[in-house]
Design an enzyme around this catalytic site. Structure first.
Site, PDB file in Angstrom:
ATOM      1  N   ARG A 236       0.825  -1.209   0.000  1.00 17.82           N
ATOM      2  CA  ARG A 236       0.000   0.000   0.000  1.00 17.82           C
ATOM      3  C   ARG A 236       0.862   1.263   0.000  1.00 17.82           C
ATOM      4  O   ARG A 236       0.498   2.277  -0.539  1.00 17.82           O
ATOM      5  CB  ARG A 236      -0.882  -0.015   1.252  1.00 17.82           C
ATOM      6  CG  ARG A 236      -2.148   0.810   1.172  1.00 17.82           C
ATOM      7  CD  ARG A 236      -2.902   0.863   2.510  1.00 17.82           C
ATOM      8  NE  ARG A 236      -2.842  -0.362   3.281  1.00 17.82           N
ATOM      9  CZ  ARG A 236      -3.769  -1.325   3.236  1.00 17.82           C
ATOM     10  NH1 ARG A 236      -4.821  -1.197   2.478  1.00 17.82           N
ATOM     11  NH2 ARG A 236      -3.636  -2.414   3.985  1.00 17.82           N
ATOM     12  N   TYR A 237       2.012   1.198   0.669  1.00 19.38           N
ATOM     13  CA  TYR A 237       2.913   2.347   0.790  1.00 19.38           C
ATOM     14  C   TYR A 237       4.235   1.951   0.143  1.00 19.38           C
ATOM     15  O   TYR A 237       4.631   0.779   0.199  1.00 19.38           O
ATOM     16  CB  TYR A 237       3.172   2.680   2.262  1.00 19.38           C
ATOM     17  CG  TYR A 237       1.917   2.847   3.091  1.00 19.38           C
ATOM     18  CD1 TYR A 237       1.203   4.044   3.084  1.00 19.38           C
ATOM     19  CD2 TYR A 237       1.445   1.803   3.880  1.00 19.38           C
ATOM     20  CE1 TYR A 237       0.059   4.191   3.844  1.00 19.38           C
ATOM     21  CE2 TYR A 237       0.293   1.945   4.648  1.00 19.38           C
ATOM     22  CZ  TYR A 237      -0.396   3.139   4.622  1.00 19.38           C
ATOM     23  OH  TYR A 237      -1.523   3.282   5.378  1.00 19.38           O
TER      24      TYR A 237
ATOM     25  N   ARG B 217       7.140  -0.142   2.293  1.00 18.96           N
ATOM     26  CA  ARG B 217       6.842  -1.288   3.159  1.00 18.96           C
ATOM     27  C   ARG B 217       5.722  -2.150   2.588  1.00 18.96           C
ATOM     28  O   ARG B 217       4.867  -1.652   1.855  1.00 18.96           O
ATOM     29  CB  ARG B 217       6.473  -0.830   4.576  1.00 18.96           C
ATOM     30  CG  ARG B 217       5.332   0.175   4.651  1.00 18.96           C
ATOM     31  CD  ARG B 217       5.497   1.002   5.924  1.00 18.96           C
ATOM     32  NE  ARG B 217       4.399   1.953   6.140  1.00 18.96           N
ATOM     33  CZ  ARG B 217       4.395   3.181   5.643  1.00 18.96           C
ATOM     34  NH1 ARG B 217       5.361   3.606   4.852  1.00 18.96           N
ATOM     35  NH2 ARG B 217       3.391   4.000   5.903  1.00 18.96           N
TER      36      ARG B 217
ATOM     37  N   CYS C  66      -5.661 -16.938  14.167  1.00 19.08           N
ATOM     38  CA  CYS C  66      -5.208 -16.182  15.348  1.00 19.08           C
ATOM     39  C   CYS C  66      -5.440 -17.036  16.586  1.00 19.08           C
ATOM     40  O   CYS C  66      -6.254 -17.968  16.557  1.00 19.08           O
ATOM     41  CB  CYS C  66      -6.016 -14.894  15.500  1.00 19.08           C
ATOM     42  SG  CYS C  66      -5.961 -13.857  14.038  1.00 19.08           S
TER      43      CYS C  66
ATOM     44  N   CYS D 169     -11.020 -11.434  17.697  1.00 20.53           N
ATOM     45  CA  CYS D 169     -11.555 -10.200  18.257  1.00 20.53           C
ATOM     46  C   CYS D 169     -12.868  -9.896  17.527  1.00 20.53           C
ATOM     47  O   CYS D 169     -12.910  -9.963  16.293  1.00 20.53           O
ATOM     48  CB  CYS D 169     -10.554  -9.070  18.046  1.00 20.53           C
ATOM     49  SG  CYS D 169      -8.871  -9.529  18.542  1.00 20.53           S
TER      50      CYS D 169
ATOM     51  N   CYS E 278     -12.678  -7.329  14.650  1.00 19.24           N
ATOM     52  CA  CYS E 278     -11.518  -7.476  13.753  1.00 19.24           C
ATOM     53  C   CYS E 278     -11.783  -6.858  12.385  1.00 19.24           C
ATOM     54  O   CYS E 278     -12.810  -7.121  11.766  1.00 19.24           O
ATOM     55  CB  CYS E 278     -11.187  -8.957  13.593  1.00 19.24           C
ATOM     56  SG  CYS E 278      -9.884  -9.239  12.385  1.00 19.24           S
TER      57      CYS E 278
ATOM     58  N   ARG F 221     -10.145  -7.597   9.771  1.00 18.06           N
ATOM     59  CA  ARG F 221      -9.970  -8.624   8.724  1.00 18.06           C
ATOM     60  C   ARG F 221     -10.855  -9.829   9.023  1.00 18.06           C
ATOM     61  O   ARG F 221     -10.514 -10.960   8.670  1.00 18.06           O
ATOM     62  CB  ARG F 221      -8.504  -9.057   8.632  1.00 18.06           C
ATOM     63  CG  ARG F 221      -7.571  -7.972   8.186  1.00 18.06           C
ATOM     64  CD  ARG F 221      -6.307  -8.513   7.499  1.00 18.06           C
ATOM     65  NE  ARG F 221      -5.547  -7.396   6.979  1.00 18.06           N
ATOM     66  CZ  ARG F 221      -4.455  -6.890   7.558  1.00 18.06           C
ATOM     67  NH1 ARG F 221      -3.979  -7.434   8.664  1.00 18.06           N
ATOM     68  NH2 ARG F 221      -3.843  -5.858   7.031  1.00 18.06           N
TER      69      ARG F 221
ATOM     70  N   ASP G 222     -12.298   0.410  12.341  1.00 17.68           N
ATOM     71  CA  ASP G 222     -12.580   0.356  10.905  1.00 17.68           C
ATOM     72  C   ASP G 222     -14.028  -0.050  10.638  1.00 17.68           C
ATOM     73  O   ASP G 222     -14.722  -0.552  11.517  1.00 17.68           O
ATOM     74  CB  ASP G 222     -11.633  -0.661  10.241  1.00 17.68           C
ATOM     75  CG  ASP G 222     -10.187  -0.184  10.273  1.00 17.68           C
ATOM     76  OD1 ASP G 222      -9.966   0.993   9.925  1.00 17.68           O
ATOM     77  OD2 ASP G 222      -9.305  -0.969  10.665  1.00 17.68           O
TER      78      ASP G 222
ATOM     79  N   ASP H  34      -7.679   4.626   9.161  1.00 21.65           N
ATOM     80  CA  ASP H  34      -7.427   4.015   7.854  1.00 21.65           C
ATOM     81  C   ASP H  34      -8.580   4.446   6.955  1.00 21.65           C
ATOM     82  O   ASP H  34      -9.741   4.098   7.227  1.00 21.65           O
ATOM     83  CB  ASP H  34      -7.403   2.486   7.986  1.00 21.65           C
ATOM     84  CG  ASP H  34      -6.011   1.936   7.808  1.00 21.65           C
ATOM     85  OD1 ASP H  34      -5.443   2.149   6.712  1.00 21.65           O
ATOM     86  OD2 ASP H  34      -5.497   1.319   8.751  1.00 21.65           O
TER      87      ASP H  34
ATOM     88  N   LYS I  98      -3.419   5.147   5.846  1.00 18.50           N
ATOM     89  CA  LYS I  98      -3.627   5.571   7.236  1.00 18.50           C
ATOM     90  C   LYS I  98      -3.242   7.033   7.362  1.00 18.50           C
ATOM     91  O   LYS I  98      -2.201   7.435   6.840  1.00 18.50           O
ATOM     92  CB  LYS I  98      -2.687   4.710   8.080  1.00 18.50           C
ATOM     93  CG  LYS I  98      -3.130   4.443   9.476  1.00 18.50           C
ATOM     94  CD  LYS I  98      -2.079   3.609  10.194  1.00 18.50           C
ATOM     95  CE  LYS I  98      -2.368   2.123  10.129  1.00 18.50           C
ATOM     96  NZ  LYS I  98      -1.707   1.438   9.046  1.00 18.50           N
TER      97      LYS I  98
HETATM   98  S1  SF4 Z   1      -7.695  -8.099  15.296  1.00 16.66           S
HETATM   99 FE1  SF4 Z   1      -8.203  -9.768  13.844  1.00 16.66          FE
HETATM  100  S2  SF4 Z   1      -6.221 -10.379  12.993  1.00 16.66           S
HETATM  101 FE2  SF4 Z   1      -5.787  -9.245  14.895  1.00 16.66          FE
HETATM  102  S3  SF4 Z   1      -5.702 -10.821  16.522  1.00 16.66           S
HETATM  103 FE3  SF4 Z   1      -7.805 -10.026  16.494  1.00 16.66          FE
HETATM  104  S4  SF4 Z   1      -8.878 -11.471  15.140  1.00 16.66           S
HETATM  105 FE4  SF4 Z   1      -6.693 -11.760  14.722  1.00 16.66          FE
END
Ligand code: SF4
Length: 341
Positions: free
Chosen positions: A87-88, A91, A100, A104, A107, A109, A269, A306, A313
């Site tokens: 994206r940048y 990096r 994971c 979360c 999340c 993603r 997000d 973002d 960002k």
């Molecule tokens: S935010 Fe998403 S990618 Fe990061 S640890 Fe939590 S579930 Fe996994």
């Protein structure tokens, strides 16, 4: 044992039995995992516990608002080869795994991570490293995912060595939740695997509430920092978790006490089914002002947004300097008084 099933959430006292059907509907849609370390932190039967709110599924996740999107920060639009997001200019992200230790509920993603989602195959890793090698402008490689620290020390160490062998890559940064989610998995051999000659390793720790930094988590962090690996933090501003000045300040102080430099406070997000977590930007700015007035500079994170759609960002914090003419400015102090400069 990690809790993954709705019935296990109920058996552990993390949700009442009458919620079983709701939990099952959410778990069908989005991955669930709560490690023993984090389950043990949840006050029961408190429904508004800030740790529970981050990890115990909620029926509100099945409400997707019109502005929410499956790929909120535009990873796909910037992915030239599988596993790479460029994206940048200087990096890239390298997403080695899509699993994971914990999932979360907010999340960004969430449509891309979960059990059964494939890690990069050997040939795909080769192609991703070939891409990095072919782009001399890439100075930093950020291992993210998923959580790269769920890989074995041997596999992770092997990839880190191969990245560091690319002459123009100077920095390898790993984003992880493992030191708080499963501190016992930050073993000496995993820590050794993070470091290699030829590049400097940084570890970015994701934590959102000061209670996550338990004695065990602090010891895990110390194992990383004592090995000479600098750490930075990233947190997400979350309604009902850390959207008050007292909690955020305690979190930032705890990071600094652990030798983790506060780095990013992300505005949440537009991930699907997460509107119950989002604050307004105005509220985020007010919290940043409050922290500016009461916290050491060492403990100040950058509040970032973002831009939806993959535009990158940007700092989203309050402004203190308003330019006037060619050289003058009006500067606001932390009490809100204005001064000419
Ligand atoms: S935010 Fe998403 S990618 Fe990061 S640890 Fe939590 S579930 Fe996994």
């Amino acid at each position: 044992m990690t809790i993954r099933l709705p019935s296990e959430l109920i058996a552990a006292g993390l949700a009442p039995p009458e919620k079983l059907a709701d939990l099952a509907r959410v778990a069908e849609r989005y991955a669930v995992a709560i490690t023993p370390a984090l389950a043990g932190l949840i006050d029961r039967p408190e429904p508004n516990d800030p740790i529970a709110r981050q990890f115990v599924p909620d029926i509100a996740e099945l409400t997707t608002t019109p502005e929410e999107r499956a790929d909120p920060i535009g990873d796909h639009a910037h992915s030239p080869v599988e596993g790479i997001v460029h994206r940048y200019p200087d990096r890239v992200l390298l997403k080695l795994v899509n699993v994971c230790a914990v999932y979360c509920r907010f999340c960004f993603r969430r449509e891309m991570v979960g059990p059964g989602r494939k890690a990069l195959r050997a040939q795909q890793i080769d192609a991703a490293l070939d891409y990095i090698a072919a782009h001399p402008e890439i100075w930093e490689v950020i291992l993210t995912g998923g959580d790269p620290l769920v890989l074995s020390a041997r596999r992770l160490g092997d990839v880190i060595k191969r990245i560091a062998a690319i002459a123009h890559v100077k920095i390898i940064r790993l984003h992880t939740r493992l030191p708080v989610a499963s501190p016992e998995k930050i073993t000496p051999s995993l820590v050794r695997a993070l470091k290699t000659p030829g590049a400097t390793t940084y570890v970015a720790l994701h934590a959102n509430h000061p209670r996550e930094l338990t004695a065990a988590a602090r010891a895990a962090i110390a194992r990383i920092v004592d090995a000479g690996i600098p750490m930075v933090s990233q947190s997400v501003l979350l309604r009902g978790v850390n959207d008050d000045a007292q909690t955020l300040e305690a979190l930032m102080r705890a990071f600094v006490e652990c030798r983790v430099k506060p780095y990013y406070l992300h505005h949440a997000d537009l991930a699907p089914g997460t509107s119950h977590f989002r604050t307004s930007l105005r509220q985020g700015q007010a919290l940043m002002r409050s922290m500016r007035g009461s916290l050491s500079g060492l403990a100040q994170p950058a509040y970032v947004l973002d831009i939806p759609g993959g535009y990158g960002k940007v700092p989203a914090g309050p402004q203190y300097v308003e330019m006037c003419g060619e050289a003058g400015a009006v500067v606001e102090d932390i009490a809100g008084a204005k001064h000419s400069y």
